[in-house]
Write a protein that holds these residues in place. Structure first.
Motif, PDB file in Angstrom:
ATOM      1  N   MET A 149       0.809  -1.224   0.000  1.00 29.58           N
ATOM      2  CA  MET A 149       0.000   0.000   0.000  1.00 29.58           C
ATOM      3  C   MET A 149       0.842   1.275   0.000  1.00 29.58           C
ATOM      4  SD  MET A 149      -3.259  -0.458  -0.221  1.00 29.58           S
ATOM      5  CE  MET A 149      -3.966   1.039   0.479  1.00 29.58           C
ATOM      6  N   THR A 150       2.172   1.143   0.102  1.00 26.46           N
ATOM      7  CA  THR A 150       3.004   2.347   0.093  1.00 26.46           C
ATOM      8  C   THR A 150       3.174   2.917  -1.301  1.00 26.46           C
ATOM      9  OG1 THR A 150       5.052   1.040  -0.102  1.00 26.46           O
ATOM     10  CG2 THR A 150       4.281   1.607   2.132  1.00 26.46           C
ATOM     11  N   ARG A 151       2.782   2.168  -2.320  1.00 25.45           N
ATOM     12  CA  ARG A 151       2.839   2.670  -3.694  1.00 25.45           C
ATOM     13  C   ARG A 151       1.434   2.776  -4.265  1.00 25.45           C
ATOM     14  NH1 ARG A 151       7.991  -0.156  -6.839  1.00 25.45           N
ATOM     15  NH2 ARG A 151       9.593   0.393  -5.290  1.00 25.45           N
ATOM     16  N   GLU A 173      -7.557   4.499   3.592  1.00 30.20           N
ATOM     17  CA  GLU A 173      -8.542   4.001   4.553  1.00 30.20           C
ATOM     18  C   GLU A 173      -8.656   2.499   4.358  1.00 30.20           C
ATOM     19  OE1 GLU A 173     -12.105   6.148   3.767  1.00 30.20           O
ATOM     20  OE2 GLU A 173     -11.238   8.115   4.222  1.00 30.20           O
ATOM     21  N   GLY A 174      -7.980   1.724   5.205  1.00 33.60           N
ATOM     22  CA  GLY A 174      -7.949   0.278   5.005  1.00 33.60           C
ATOM     23  C   GLY A 174      -7.254  -0.035   3.690  1.00 33.60           C
ATOM     24  N   PRO A 175      -7.892  -0.828   2.808  1.00 29.82           N
ATOM     25  CA  PRO A 175      -7.276  -1.129   1.512  1.00 29.82           C
ATOM     26  C   PRO A 175      -7.552  -0.068   0.460  1.00 29.82           C
ATOM     27  CG  PRO A 175      -9.322  -2.343   1.717  1.00 29.82           C
ATOM     28  CD  PRO A 175      -9.152  -1.563   3.016  1.00 29.82           C
ATOM     29  N   SER A 176      -8.285   0.979   0.823  1.00 27.63           N
ATOM     30  CA  SER A 176      -8.746   1.978  -0.139  1.00 27.63           C
ATOM     31  C   SER A 176      -7.843   3.201  -0.178  1.00 27.63           C
ATOM     32  CB  SER A 176     -10.177   2.412   0.205  1.00 27.63           C
ATOM     33  OG  SER A 176     -10.539   3.568  -0.505  1.00 27.63           O
ATOM     34  N   ILE A 177      -7.688   3.757  -1.385  1.00 28.82           N
ATOM     35  CA  ILE A 177      -7.006   5.032  -1.572  1.00 28.82           C
ATOM     36  C   ILE A 177      -8.057   6.027  -2.066  1.00 28.82           C
ATOM     37  CG2 ILE A 177      -5.196   6.285  -2.804  1.00 28.82           C
ATOM     38  CD1 ILE A 177      -3.715   3.650  -3.105  1.00 28.82           C
ATOM     39  N   PRO A 245      -5.355  -5.641   0.046  1.00 27.44           N
ATOM     40  CA  PRO A 245      -4.249  -5.424   0.991  1.00 27.44           C
ATOM     41  C   PRO A 245      -4.642  -4.767   2.305  1.00 27.44           C
ATOM     42  CG  PRO A 245      -4.197  -3.764  -0.735  1.00 27.44           C
ATOM     43  CD  PRO A 245      -5.302  -4.713  -1.097  1.00 27.44           C
ATOM     44  N   VAL A 246      -5.157  -5.562   3.221  1.00 31.09           N
ATOM     45  CA  VAL A 246      -5.456  -5.079   4.563  1.00 31.09           C
ATOM     46  C   VAL A 246      -5.532  -6.279   5.504  1.00 31.09           C
ATOM     47  CG1 VAL A 246      -7.986  -5.173   4.300  1.00 31.09           C
ATOM     48  CG2 VAL A 246      -6.961  -3.565   5.931  1.00 31.09           C
ATOM     49  N   GLY A 247      -5.001  -6.111   6.726  1.00 30.98           N
ATOM     50  CA  GLY A 247      -5.049  -7.170   7.717  1.00 30.98           C
ATOM     51  C   GLY A 247      -6.019  -6.849   8.837  1.00 30.98           C
ATOM     52  N   LEU A 248      -6.267  -7.815   9.695  1.00 32.03           N
ATOM     53  CA  LEU A 248      -7.145  -7.603  10.836  1.00 32.03           C
ATOM     54  C   LEU A 248      -6.420  -6.748  11.862  1.00 32.03           C
ATOM     55  CD1 LEU A 248      -9.807  -8.218  12.320  1.00 32.03           C
ATOM     56  CD2 LEU A 248      -8.696 -10.234  13.287  1.00 32.03           C
ATOM     57  N   ARG A 249      -7.020  -5.606  12.190  1.00 29.10           N
ATOM     58  CA  ARG A 249      -6.388  -4.638  13.069  1.00 29.10           C
ATOM     59  C   ARG A 249      -6.013  -5.269  14.425  1.00 29.10           C
ATOM     60  NH1 ARG A 249     -10.194   0.155  14.252  1.00 29.10           N
ATOM     61  NH2 ARG A 249     -10.319   0.004  11.970  1.00 29.10           N
TER      62      ARG A 249
END
Length: 572
Positions: A149-151, A173-177, A245-249
């Motif tokens: 998610m850094t790119r 926001e989570g997996p969203s840009i 691309p997001v994991g369980l917080r």
């Protein structure tokens, strides 16, 4: 019997209100058909712009499902890289197609999430695009969701031209840009006066995932209601799954986790709802947005969607009929209340995944329970009051209904314009939006219909010569009042300007190209009347406001807007 009759009357009232604000069966069908065409055009244009066939870009979310309105709901976009494939539960690997292949590891990982372990590097170009996000763990290489998610891989980030340069990105926001395109200040001003949102787009990158074991388990579930039917289940089994691309917080290896999702399956299931199921879903989303989310952001539209999918599976579809709209809405609120109380809402496709895990913190649960109890105890009473005295709505509810009515009118005009284009023409327009340079041929046009409702924003000179003949409803007064209120906020003297409507302002290269207005003579003669128009010009172009003396002999062209764009002369 009296209570049943009362519920039937209330159901009819609610259904009619939804029809009026843009959720009639016909409008929902028109909306979904149009967004499908736009989505296909978007995908084709993206492939052409990138000169790649392995990138798919589609519209998803509430607008794609027909349950959301532009300027009231965000636009959700899924960007899928088909040069990569992820496999669950050790399915045979096919490395001959040149794809980068990851094994989806589920062991000791929260339900609904996976780790992506590299199995095959595939084509060098695709692998190089993902190499930066690989990390080593136990002598294996895994694709990190956090580093991924850094790119920013959105097309606007990688292209030149006006649209790319005027796209603003917000924090992820989570997996969203999230992103939005810079709007002409006049357009933003008018939208804010009408309590409408500036359009925001949420872009989520996804990788295809072979999740047949999960789908097979879902398909074999016992369903007392008979919904979805076997034909629908069979179709869903053939739809793709994705990982995002997001994991369980707060969980172990959160930075490496990817969430499994069934976006296309959920869209198909929502489309399989009958109209009463759809309307219950819409009302529940409105309740969540305006009543529950101010208490807790955890009551998201996705939570509401899962509540509705579970309710549809538990209650026979024949009971979702016009007369039972209020009763089914009550059932849905009760189901949500139970989930909040137990802090447990199973994901519809993967029941082992709890959507409330690690959420509803502090006193949020108690406040939500109070609000849900209030809705169950007083909801019908408030509806009955409205049915008896519809002119005595609360200010908050009246504002919500007004916002959606206006959004519906704008959408009506937008749909008429967009529906007139073929898919091929839409592809060309999408490509043009990326092609125009920031200096040269770009124009901004704020165009209004005869009723002074904005319907579109166009790019490129050639569009300005096209004839537009679109009729809307009676929102002239509303916009006039908004403009007058806006002028007053800007400290303009509006005592003599009760009737003001600015129809079109066009800018080319930062210079005013044309002002087409319709104003009453008292406004034009008022000391600050013409000054207001000049100030709007200044705001739109970010240039100093011309002095009235500079153009005293060249006043703007005054005429009611007839539906055909006019740019007879340059005034400045």
């Amino acid at each position: 019997m009296e209570n049943v009759a009362s519920q039937e009357n209330l159901s009819e009232l609610l259904s009619r209100q939804l029809d009026e604000i843009g959720f009639s069966p016909k409008r929902i069908q028109e909306r979904t058909s149009l967004i499908k065409k736009l989505s296909e055009a978007k995908d084709i244009s993206t492939k052409k712009l990138l000169n790649r066939d392995d990138i798919e870009k589609i519209f998803v979310g509430s607008q794609r499902e027909g349950t959301g309105l532009n300027h009231c709901n965000d636009l959700d976009v899924l960007q899928i890289n088909h040069g990569v494939f992820c496999l669950i539960n050790g399915h045979p690997l096919n490395t001959e197609n040149g794809k980068v292949i990851f094994q989806a590891v589920q062991k000791n990982i929260p339900y609904g999430y996976v780790l992506l372990k590299l199995q095959s590097e595939g084509k060098s170009e695709t692998f190089q695009q993902h190499k930066y996000a690989l990390v080593e763990k136990n002598e294996e290489k895994y694709l990190s969701s956090r580093i991924f998610m850094t790119r920013n891989k959105d097309i606007c980030q990688t292209r030149a031209g006006w649209l790319a340069e005027n796209t603003n990105y917000q924090p992820q926001e989570g997996p969203s840009i999230p992103k939005n395109t810079v709007q002409n200040p006049i357009e933003s001003f008018i939208l804010s006066c009408l309590n409408l949102k500036t359009k925001k787009t949420d872009v989520v990158c996804a990788l295809p995932c072979g999740a047949n074991p999960i789908l097979e388990e879902w398909s074999k579930r016992k369903r007392k209601s008979g919904w979805p039917c076997r034909k629908t289940i069979t179709h869903v089994l053939g739809l793709p799954a994705y990982v995002v691309p997001v994991g369980l917080r707060g969980s172990k290896d959160e930075d490496l986790q990817w969430r499994v999702c069934f976006t296309k399956a959920e869209i198909y299931l929502i489309e399989d709802f009958n109209i009463v199921q759809t309307k219950v879903f819409i009302i529940l989303k409105l309740i969540a947005k305006y009543v529950l989310q101010p208490i807790s952001d955890d009551i998201s539209s996705y939570v509401v969607k899962n509540v509705m999918l579970w309710m549809s599976e538990k209650i026979p579809q024949r009971k979702f009929c016009q007369d039972n709209l209020v009763a089914r809405l009550g059932d849905a609120i009760k189901y949500l209340k139970k989930a909040v109380k137990e802090n447990h809402l199973p994901n519809y496709m993967i029941p082992e995944r709890n959507l409330f895990e690690g959420k509803l913190k502090g006193n949020e649960k108690a406040l939500l329970m109070d609000k849900l109890n209030s809705l169950l105890e007083n909801g019908e009473i408030e509806l009955k009051k409205y049915m008896d005295k519809p002119d005595q709505l609360s200010e908050e509810l009246e504002q919500v209904l007004s916002t959606y009515r206006i959004a519906k009118e704008i959408e009506t005009d937008q749909m008429k314009i967009l529906a007139s284009f073929t898919k091929k023409q839409l592809v060309e327009k999408y490509i043009q939006m990326f092609s125009y340079e920031s200096h040269g041929s770009t124009c901004h046009n704020i165009l209004f219909t005869d009723s002074a409702v904005p319907f579109s924003k166009f790019y490129s000179r050639e569009w300005f010569s096209e004839s537009v003949n679109v009729q809307s409803s009676n929102y002239r007064k509303l916009l006039e009042q908004s403009l007058v209120r806006g002028f007053r906020n800007c400290k303009f003297d509006t005592a003599n300007s009760p009737k003001t409507a600015i129809y079109s302002l066009t800018c080319t290269n930062g210079h005013l190209r044309s002002v087409v207005t319709s104003v009453q003579r008292p406004f034009y003669d008022a000391p600050d009347g013409f000054s207001s128009i000049l100030s709007l010009y200044s705001a739109a172009t970010c240039r100093p406001r011309p002095a009235a003396t500079e153009i005293a002999s060249r006043p703007p062209y005054l005429t009611p807007f007839s539906g055909h764009f006019s740019s007879k002369t340059n005034y400045f």
